[in-house]
Scaffold this motif. Structure first.
Motif, PDB file in Angstrom:
ATOM      1  N   ALA A  79       0.433  -1.447  -0.197  1.00 53.20           N
ATOM      2  CA  ALA A  79       0.205  -0.348  -0.013  1.00 53.20           C
ATOM      3  C   ALA A  79       1.391   0.897   0.087  1.00 53.20           C
ATOM      4  O   ALA A  79       0.610   2.270  -0.724  1.00 53.20           O
ATOM      5  N   LEU A  80       2.163   1.184   0.590  1.00 49.55           N
ATOM      6  CA  LEU A  80       2.909   2.636   1.153  1.00 49.55           C
ATOM      7  C   LEU A  80       3.337   2.452  -0.709  1.00 49.55           C
ATOM      8  O   LEU A  80       3.840   3.369  -1.319  1.00 49.55           O
ATOM      9  N   ILE A  81       4.357   1.165  -1.172  1.00 49.49           N
ATOM     10  CA  ILE A  81       4.578   1.568  -2.441  1.00 49.49           C
ATOM     11  C   ILE A  81       3.253   1.998  -3.478  1.00 49.49           C
ATOM     12  O   ILE A  81       3.716   2.607  -4.103  1.00 49.49           O
ATOM     13  N   ASP A  86       4.511   8.546  -7.137  1.00 49.21           N
ATOM     14  CA  ASP A  86       4.451   9.716  -6.937  1.00 49.21           C
ATOM     15  C   ASP A  86       5.997  10.543  -6.423  1.00 49.21           C
ATOM     16  O   ASP A  86       6.630  11.237  -7.078  1.00 49.21           O
ATOM     17  N   ARG A  87       5.967  10.622  -5.450  1.00 49.14           N
ATOM     18  CA  ARG A  87       7.364  10.730  -3.863  1.00 49.14           C
ATOM     19  C   ARG A  87       8.574  10.154  -4.850  1.00 49.14           C
ATOM     20  O   ARG A  87       9.377  10.124  -4.909  1.00 49.14           O
ATOM     21  N   MET A  88       8.038   9.071  -4.902  1.00 45.94           N
ATOM     22  CA  MET A  88       9.552   7.390  -5.996  1.00 45.94           C
ATOM     23  C   MET A  88       9.993   8.420  -7.071  1.00 45.94           C
ATOM     24  O   MET A  88      10.627   7.496  -7.575  1.00 45.94           O
ATOM     25  N   GLY A  89       9.046   9.076  -7.921  1.00 49.65           N
ATOM     26  CA  GLY A  89      10.049   9.264  -8.892  1.00 49.65           C
ATOM     27  C   GLY A  89       8.751   8.202 -10.790  1.00 49.65           C
ATOM     28  O   GLY A  89       9.108   8.688 -11.130  1.00 49.65           O
ATOM     29  N   LEU A  90       7.986   7.720 -10.041  1.00 50.23           N
ATOM     30  CA  LEU A  90       7.508   6.864 -10.634  1.00 50.23           C
ATOM     31  C   LEU A  90       5.992   7.421 -11.070  1.00 50.23           C
ATOM     32  O   LEU A  90       5.209   8.098 -10.978  1.00 50.23           O
ATOM     33  N   ARG A  91       5.995   7.072 -12.279  1.00 54.62           N
ATOM     34  CA  ARG A  91       4.405   7.354 -12.952  1.00 54.62           C
ATOM     35  C   ARG A  91       3.575   6.783 -12.163  1.00 54.62           C
ATOM     36  O   ARG A  91       3.287   5.528 -11.613  1.00 54.62           O
TER      37      ARG A  91
END
Length: 95
Positions: A79-81, A86-91
């Motif tokens: 759930a965290l992932i 967006d904070r991890m630089g992913l779409r």
């Protein structure tokens, strides 16, 4: 309702604590429920029967608690992932 109860860590913890407490009591508390005038108030075995607990299942209860802990940790991680993409630089996922 039963799957919801069996998936609760509190159910397994309470069963372990209740059974450990009963095993520490004297034999007077572990008489058959019919022996007492008020079985729900005085008989420790009535509690086991009422809630469907097993007296000597501490190992199983601890194992279930460990499995539930791993399962809920993995679920929380996923759930965290998913929610912080967006904070991890992913779409961000398409809605």
């Amino acid at each position: 309702v039963k799957p919801l109860i069996w998936g609760s860590y509190a159910r397994w913890l309470v069963e372990s604590l209740y059974a450990a407490e009963i095993l520490a009591l004297s034999m007077a508390w572990r008489m058959p429920p019919a022996f007492y005038n008020k079985p729900r108030m005085e008989s420790a075995l009535e509690g086991l029967l009422l809630f469907g607990y097993v007296a000597r299942a501490a190992t199983v209860n601890c194992g279930v608690l460990a499995l539930l802990g791993v399962f809920f940790r993995a679920l929380t991680y996923l759930a965290l992932i998913y929610t912080n993409r967006d904070r991890m630089g992913l779409r961000a996922p398409a809605h």
